[in-house]
Scaffold this active site. Sequence first.
Site, PDB file in Angstrom:
ATOM      1  N   LYS A  13       2.540  -5.848   2.227  1.00 37.46           N
ATOM      2  CA  LYS A  13       3.323  -4.855   2.967  1.00 37.46           C
ATOM      3  C   LYS A  13       3.329  -5.144   4.469  1.00 37.46           C
ATOM      4  O   LYS A  13       4.384  -5.174   5.093  1.00 37.46           O
ATOM      5  CB  LYS A  13       2.756  -3.438   2.750  1.00 37.46           C
ATOM      6  CG  LYS A  13       2.722  -2.973   1.308  1.00 37.46           C
ATOM      7  CD  LYS A  13       2.176  -1.564   1.202  1.00 37.46           C
ATOM      8  CE  LYS A  13       0.739  -1.403   1.677  1.00 37.46           C
ATOM      9  NZ  LYS A  13      -0.259  -2.151   0.889  1.00 37.46           N
ATOM     10  N   ARG A  88       0.670   7.499   0.475  1.00 42.55           N
ATOM     11  CA  ARG A  88      -0.218   6.794  -0.433  1.00 42.55           C
ATOM     12  C   ARG A  88      -0.601   7.656  -1.629  1.00 42.55           C
ATOM     13  O   ARG A  88      -1.308   7.209  -2.524  1.00 42.55           O
ATOM     14  CB  ARG A  88      -1.486   6.391   0.318  1.00 42.55           C
ATOM     15  CG  ARG A  88      -1.901   4.958   0.049  1.00 42.55           C
ATOM     16  CD  ARG A  88      -3.049   4.610   0.950  1.00 42.55           C
ATOM     17  NE  ARG A  88      -2.593   3.718   1.993  1.00 42.55           N
ATOM     18  CZ  ARG A  88      -2.997   2.460   2.102  1.00 42.55           C
ATOM     19  NH1 ARG A  88      -3.866   1.962   1.275  1.00 42.55           N
ATOM     20  NH2 ARG A  88      -2.535   1.710   3.064  1.00 42.55           N
ATOM     21  N   ARG A 127      -7.848 -12.637   3.484  1.00 43.38           N
ATOM     22  CA  ARG A 127      -7.082 -12.141   4.635  1.00 43.38           C
ATOM     23  C   ARG A 127      -7.913 -12.224   5.918  1.00 43.38           C
ATOM     24  O   ARG A 127      -9.096 -11.907   5.925  1.00 43.38           O
ATOM     25  CB  ARG A 127      -6.664 -10.692   4.400  1.00 43.38           C
ATOM     26  CG  ARG A 127      -6.017 -10.055   5.627  1.00 43.38           C
ATOM     27  CD  ARG A 127      -5.196  -8.843   5.310  1.00 43.38           C
ATOM     28  NE  ARG A 127      -5.969  -7.720   4.809  1.00 43.38           N
ATOM     29  CZ  ARG A 127      -5.421  -6.579   4.362  1.00 43.38           C
ATOM     30  NH1 ARG A 127      -4.106  -6.449   4.355  1.00 43.38           N
ATOM     31  NH2 ARG A 127      -6.175  -5.612   3.905  1.00 43.38           N
ATOM     32  N   ARG A 160     -11.445  -8.240   8.307  1.00 39.80           N
ATOM     33  CA  ARG A 160     -11.617  -6.779   8.372  1.00 39.80           C
ATOM     34  C   ARG A 160     -12.834  -6.393   7.554  1.00 39.80           C
ATOM     35  O   ARG A 160     -13.065  -6.947   6.487  1.00 39.80           O
ATOM     36  CB  ARG A 160     -10.381  -6.103   7.772  1.00 39.80           C
ATOM     37  CG  ARG A 160      -9.334  -5.733   8.790  1.00 39.80           C
ATOM     38  CD  ARG A 160      -8.042  -5.336   8.167  1.00 39.80           C
ATOM     39  NE  ARG A 160      -8.140  -4.279   7.159  1.00 39.80           N
ATOM     40  CZ  ARG A 160      -7.088  -3.726   6.548  1.00 39.80           C
ATOM     41  NH1 ARG A 160      -5.872  -4.136   6.856  1.00 39.80           N
ATOM     42  NH2 ARG A 160      -7.242  -2.796   5.647  1.00 39.80           N
ATOM     43  N   ARG A 171     -11.138  -0.152  -3.232  1.00 39.60           N
ATOM     44  CA  ARG A 171      -9.789   0.207  -2.759  1.00 39.60           C
ATOM     45  C   ARG A 171      -8.745   0.023  -3.842  1.00 39.60           C
ATOM     46  O   ARG A 171      -7.857   0.844  -4.003  1.00 39.60           O
ATOM     47  CB  ARG A 171      -9.421  -0.638  -1.534  1.00 39.60           C
ATOM     48  CG  ARG A 171     -10.054  -0.102  -0.270  1.00 39.60           C
ATOM     49  CD  ARG A 171     -10.105  -1.140   0.790  1.00 39.60           C
ATOM     50  NE  ARG A 171      -8.794  -1.576   1.222  1.00 39.60           N
ATOM     51  CZ  ARG A 171      -8.562  -2.763   1.766  1.00 39.60           C
ATOM     52  NH1 ARG A 171      -9.536  -3.635   1.891  1.00 39.60           N
ATOM     53  NH2 ARG A 171      -7.361  -3.066   2.162  1.00 39.60           N
TER      54      ARG A 171
HETATM   55  P1  ADP Z   1      -4.224  -1.945   2.900  1.00 37.05           P
HETATM   56  O1  ADP Z   1      -2.834  -1.550   2.554  1.00 37.05           O
HETATM   57  O2  ADP Z   1      -4.372  -3.385   3.137  1.00 37.05           O
HETATM   58  O3  ADP Z   1      -5.213  -1.363   1.939  1.00 37.05           O
HETATM   59  P2  ADP Z   1      -4.228  -0.365   5.374  1.00 37.05           P
HETATM   60  O4  ADP Z   1      -4.423  -1.073   6.642  1.00 37.05           O
HETATM   61  O5  ADP Z   1      -2.881   0.152   5.028  1.00 37.05           O
HETATM   62  O6  ADP Z   1      -4.768  -1.334   4.247  1.00 37.05           O
HETATM   63  O7  ADP Z   1      -5.260   0.850   5.258  1.00 37.05           O
HETATM   64  C1  ADP Z   1      -6.619   0.687   5.584  1.00 37.05           C
HETATM   65  C2  ADP Z   1      -7.368   1.995   5.328  1.00 37.05           C
HETATM   66  O8  ADP Z   1      -6.820   3.038   6.157  1.00 37.05           O
HETATM   67  C3  ADP Z   1      -7.281   2.537   3.902  1.00 37.05           C
HETATM   68  O9  ADP Z   1      -8.225   1.957   3.036  1.00 37.05           O
HETATM   69  C4  ADP Z   1      -7.558   4.032   4.156  1.00 37.05           C
HETATM   70  O10 ADP Z   1      -8.922   4.272   4.380  1.00 37.05           O
HETATM   71  C5  ADP Z   1      -6.826   4.261   5.484  1.00 37.05           C
HETATM   72  N1  ADP Z   1      -5.416   4.685   5.253  1.00 37.05           N
HETATM   73  C6  ADP Z   1      -4.297   4.010   5.613  1.00 37.05           C
HETATM   74  N2  ADP Z   1      -3.192   4.676   5.250  1.00 37.05           N
HETATM   75  C7  ADP Z   1      -3.624   5.814   4.626  1.00 37.05           C
HETATM   76  C8  ADP Z   1      -2.958   6.916   4.010  1.00 37.05           C
HETATM   77  N3  ADP Z   1      -1.617   6.995   3.937  1.00 37.05           N
HETATM   78  N4  ADP Z   1      -3.725   7.894   3.458  1.00 37.05           N
HETATM   79  C9  ADP Z   1      -5.072   7.851   3.519  1.00 37.05           C
HETATM   80  N5  ADP Z   1      -5.757   6.829   4.087  1.00 37.05           N
HETATM   81  C10 ADP Z   1      -5.048   5.815   4.648  1.00 37.05           C
HETATM   82  P1  ADP Z   2      -0.968  -5.297   2.652  1.00 31.28           P
HETATM   83  O1  ADP Z   2      -0.465  -4.863   4.001  1.00 31.28           O
HETATM   84  O2  ADP Z   2      -0.044  -4.897   1.539  1.00 31.28           O
HETATM   85  O3  ADP Z   2      -2.375  -4.886   2.392  1.00 31.28           O
HETATM   86  P2  ADP Z   2      -0.915  -8.001   3.807  1.00 31.28           P
HETATM   87  O4  ADP Z   2       0.476  -8.149   4.303  1.00 31.28           O
HETATM   88  O5  ADP Z   2      -1.983  -7.769   4.801  1.00 31.28           O
HETATM   89  O6  ADP Z   2      -0.952  -6.893   2.639  1.00 31.28           O
HETATM   90  O7  ADP Z   2      -1.242  -9.323   2.935  1.00 31.28           O
HETATM   91  C1  ADP Z   2      -2.525  -9.509   2.333  1.00 31.28           C
HETATM   92  C2  ADP Z   2      -2.932 -10.989   2.483  1.00 31.28           C
HETATM   93  O8  ADP Z   2      -2.094 -11.802   1.658  1.00 31.28           O
HETATM   94  C3  ADP Z   2      -2.806 -11.539   3.892  1.00 31.28           C
HETATM   95  O9  ADP Z   2      -3.847 -12.443   4.114  1.00 31.28           O
HETATM   96  C4  ADP Z   2      -1.446 -12.238   3.884  1.00 31.28           C
HETATM   97  O10 ADP Z   2      -1.409 -13.342   4.804  1.00 31.28           O
HETATM   98  C5  ADP Z   2      -1.340 -12.731   2.455  1.00 31.28           C
HETATM   99  N1  ADP Z   2       0.026 -12.680   1.921  1.00 31.28           N
HETATM  100  C6  ADP Z   2       0.988 -11.742   2.155  1.00 31.28           C
HETATM  101  N2  ADP Z   2       2.113 -12.003   1.456  1.00 31.28           N
HETATM  102  C7  ADP Z   2       1.857 -13.121   0.737  1.00 31.28           C
HETATM  103  C8  ADP Z   2       2.631 -13.891  -0.198  1.00 31.28           C
HETATM  104  N3  ADP Z   2       3.882 -13.540  -0.541  1.00 31.28           N
HETATM  105  N4  ADP Z   2       2.049 -14.983  -0.755  1.00 31.28           N
HETATM  106  C9  ADP Z   2       0.773 -15.329  -0.416  1.00 31.28           C
HETATM  107  N5  ADP Z   2      -0.004 -14.647   0.449  1.00 31.28           N
HETATM  108  C10 ADP Z   2       0.535 -13.563   1.037  1.00 31.28           C
END
Ligand code: ADP
Ligand code: ADP
Length: 212
Positions: A13, A88, A127, A160, A171
């Site tokens: 995303k 979410r 990541r 992270r 998660r």
């Molecule tokens: P990812 O999509 O990679 O899991 P994010 O950066 O979107 O990570 O979110 C990191 C953390 O921030 C989540 O694990 C949660 O603790 C918090 N968070 C983010 N967005 C939300 C949301 N919409 N509702 C509740 N917690 C959130």
């Molecule tokens: P999200 O925001 O949904 O948690 P990220 O965009 O941070 O996901 O992507 C998670 C990890 O996967 C990052 O290290 C990113 O560089 C890698 N990644 C994202 N899209 C792709 C893809 N299409 N193929 C391979 N690796 C990817």
Amino acid sequence: MNIVLLGLPGAGKGTQAKIIVNHLSIPHISTGDLFRQAYQAKTELGLRAKEFMDKGELIPDEVTIGLAFSRIGEVDCARGFLLDGFPRNLNQARALRNYLDSGSKQIRHVVYVEVDENLLLERLTGRRVCVGCGTTFHLIYNPPANDNACDCCNGEIIQREDDREETVKERLKINKELTHKLVQFYGDEGILRKVDGAKGIDEVTKDVLGLF
Ligand code: ADP
Ligand code: ADP
Ligand code: ZN
């Protein structure tokens, strides 16, 4: 145009969001980024959020919803925005619908970036992010040109805290069922679009942009 990007942690995303908002010239709203910024600024909200984030848990809705709406209400979102990581859960989705309704606005597209769960563990543990500008890399799939420096700002690249294996598993467990329900919710509303997030980054971008 108001867009929601939906997908499990690691689906891509954030990666797609950064590219897409450049094409569409709308702001990228990531609740995860907003919480991390609040923590870096040592605000009360940020410090409280960190405790949940470190455990891989969701931050309580009353905090998250307020934060998201105050960002959406800013003037640069008037012509559209892209939400990444919000909503979410169903409660957040319903609150968002009501909030937008009251301003005669709506979400136009919900893009579900679909990735099989067994790929996600590798995506998340590999990541790496830039401390300076937040750009996301992957050790194998999207490595920085120089080992420890960001391609964009030369900033330091770190893992992270919530991307360690144990937290990642937690998660994924928490988000699986919730994401499934959101897919149903937006499917019922007739605005859900699916893309295959297992493809390469550029291909996914092409598929997403092809939807608009
Ligand atoms: P990812 O999509 O990679 O899991 P994010 O950066 O979107 O990570 O979110 C990191 C953390 O921030 C989540 O694990 C949660 O603790 C918090 N968070 C983010 N967005 C939300 C949301 N919409 N509702 C509740 N917690 C959130
Ligand atoms: P999200 O925001 O949904 O948690 P990220 O965009 O941070 O996901 O992507 C998670 C990890 O996967 C990052 O290290 C990113 O560089 C890698 N990644 C994202 N899209 C792709 C893809 N299409 N193929 C391979 N690796 C990817
Ligand atoms: Zn950087």
